[in-house]
Design an enzyme around this catalytic site. Structure first.
Site, PDB file in Angstrom:
ATOM      1  N   ASN A 220       0.864  -1.183   0.000  1.00  0.00           N
ATOM      2  CA  ASN A 220       0.000   0.000   0.000  1.00  0.00           C
ATOM      3  C   ASN A 220       0.900   1.233   0.000  1.00  0.00           C
ATOM      4  O   ASN A 220       1.483   1.589   1.021  1.00  0.00           O
ATOM      5  CB  ASN A 220      -0.902  -0.017   1.240  1.00  0.00           C
ATOM      6  N   TRP A 221       1.007   1.865  -1.160  1.00  0.00           N
ATOM      7  CA  TRP A 221       1.913   3.018  -1.288  1.00  0.00           C
ATOM      8  C   TRP A 221       1.365   4.274  -0.635  1.00  0.00           C
ATOM      9  O   TRP A 221       2.082   5.264  -0.515  1.00  0.00           O
ATOM     10  CB  TRP A 221       2.189   3.297  -2.768  1.00  0.00           C
ATOM     11  N   LYS A 222       0.105   4.251  -0.254  1.00  0.00           N
ATOM     12  CA  LYS A 222      -0.546   5.420   0.349  1.00  0.00           C
ATOM     13  C   LYS A 222      -0.363   6.641  -0.561  1.00  0.00           C
ATOM     14  O   LYS A 222      -0.429   6.507  -1.778  1.00  0.00           O
ATOM     15  CB  LYS A 222      -0.028   5.634   1.772  1.00  0.00           C
TER      16      LYS A 222
ATOM     17  N   HIS B  43      -9.509   0.837   5.129  1.00  0.00           N
ATOM     18  CA  HIS B  43      -8.221   1.025   5.804  1.00  0.00           C
ATOM     19  C   HIS B  43      -8.426   1.948   6.998  1.00  0.00           C
ATOM     20  O   HIS B  43      -9.247   2.863   6.968  1.00  0.00           O
ATOM     21  CB  HIS B  43      -7.199   1.625   4.832  1.00  0.00           C
TER      22      HIS B  43
ATOM     23  N   GLU C 160      -5.392  -5.025  10.823  1.00  0.00           N
ATOM     24  CA  GLU C 160      -4.403  -3.991  11.087  1.00  0.00           C
ATOM     25  C   GLU C 160      -4.706  -3.338  12.429  1.00  0.00           C
ATOM     26  O   GLU C 160      -5.622  -2.518  12.534  1.00  0.00           O
ATOM     27  CB  GLU C 160      -4.364  -2.958   9.962  1.00  0.00           C
TER      28      GLU C 160
ATOM     29  N   GLY D 146       2.249   2.792  11.366  1.00  0.00           N
ATOM     30  CA  GLY D 146       3.047   4.001  11.260  1.00  0.00           C
ATOM     31  C   GLY D 146       3.607   4.480  12.579  1.00  0.00           C
ATOM     32  O   GLY D 146       4.120   5.592  12.678  1.00  0.00           O
TER      33      GLY D 146
ATOM     34  N   SER E  62       3.100  -2.113  10.618  1.00  0.00           N
ATOM     35  CA  SER E  62       4.551  -1.951  10.766  1.00  0.00           C
ATOM     36  C   SER E  62       5.317  -3.241  10.491  1.00  0.00           C
ATOM     37  O   SER E  62       6.234  -3.601  11.229  1.00  0.00           O
ATOM     38  CB  SER E  62       4.892  -1.399  12.160  1.00  0.00           C
TER      39      SER E  62
ATOM     40  N   GLY F 177       2.820  -1.165   4.334  1.00  0.00           N
ATOM     41  CA  GLY F 177       2.832   0.268   4.078  1.00  0.00           C
ATOM     42  C   GLY F 177       4.204   0.757   3.673  1.00  0.00           C
ATOM     43  O   GLY F 177       4.673   0.502   2.566  1.00  0.00           O
ATOM     44  N   GLY F 178       4.878   1.451   4.583  1.00  0.00           N
ATOM     45  CA  GLY F 178       6.156   2.091   4.273  1.00  0.00           C
ATOM     46  C   GLY F 178       7.197   1.175   3.666  1.00  0.00           C
ATOM     47  O   GLY F 178       7.938   1.576   2.760  1.00  0.00           O
TER      48      GLY F 178
END
Length: 250
Positions: free
Chosen positions: A9-11, A95, A167, A173, A212, A233-234
């Site tokens: 998920n590149w957000k 999300h 999640e 994050g 995370s 995510g990141g």
């Protein structure tokens, strides 16, 4: 047997140049051998680039959101059929950032999941509790409530062509991660809750963990029996880190 799935998920990140560089690197790394299914979910404006950038690769793509309306005068919204036109295999719905920042309700998330399925897009339905809810020991009630919104709207058969992503909101994050045992406990809860209505669907249901996940903790998390992959995510913005997670999944 469930085939693991890892979704990046590149957000709200990326640019055309950065996306090209990331995906070219990712494609090369994937050739080293990954048995898990892999997908990336870039921002809407880059979805049209995915077909050319990922043609011939094992990487699928999807969207981060969609409208619960199928067509009409809804300025700024993206219809499910538009995502289908762009070759999306998946779409993320519910999300935690959509729920907390934009007020998306359980019922709205359920509606989005169902309209996605109408155009043969697999919804990745996100569920999870806040830190306050965990500290109040109501994780089970929260997750069941979120799942029930889908079950009550469309029935358990809707989960035959859906993915669930757990999640824990307190671990997104923040650098905090649920322990493998904490994550497994909720994943097992989700599977058993679905099994009450249909044990066969529950057994085949993919349940991803998102919170995370990094290269250095993926193997432990993904070794748990009811964790079938990750919603990343990141770490999905780093080709080597993402590959490490994909390899840990299968």
């Amino acid at each position: 047997m469930r085939t693991p799935l890892v979704v990046g998920n590149w957000k709200m990140n990326g640019s055309r140049a950065a996306n090209r560089a990331l995906l070219e690197s990712m494609r090369k790394e994937m050739e080293a051998g990954v048995t898990a299914e892999v997908a990336v979910c870039p921002p809407f404006v880059y979805l049209a680039d995915m077909e050319s950038l990922l043609q011939g690769s094992v990487i699928n793509w999807g969207a981060q959101n969609l409208s619960h309306h199928e067509v009409g005068a809804y300025t700024g919204e993206i219809a499910p059929s538009m995502l289908a036109d762009l070759g999306c295999r998946f779409v993320i719905v519910g999300h935690s950032e959509r729920r907390t920042l934009y007020g998306e309700t359980d019922s709205l998330v359920a509606e989005k999941a169902i309209v996605a399925q109408k155009v043969n897009i697999i919804p990745i339905i996100c569920v999870g509790e806040t830190l306050q809810e965990r500290e109040q020991n109501i994780t089970e009630q929260v997750v069941k409530r979120q799942l029930n919104a889908v079950l009550e709207l469309a029935g358990v058969n809707a989960l035959e062509k859906a993915v669930i992503a757990y999640e824990p909101i307190w671990a997104i994050g923040t650098g905090r991660t649920a322990t493998p045992e904490q994550a497994q406990e909720v994943h097992a809860l989700i599977r058993s809750h679905v099994a009450i209505q249909n044990s066969g669907i529950a057994e085949e249901l993919l349940i991803l963990y998102g919170g995370s996940v990094k290269g250095n903790n993926a193997a432990e998390l993904l070794a748990m029996p009811d964790i079938d992959g990750g919603l990343i995510g990141g770490a999905s913005l780093d080709a080597k880190e993402f590959l490490t997670i994909c390899q840990a999944a299968g």
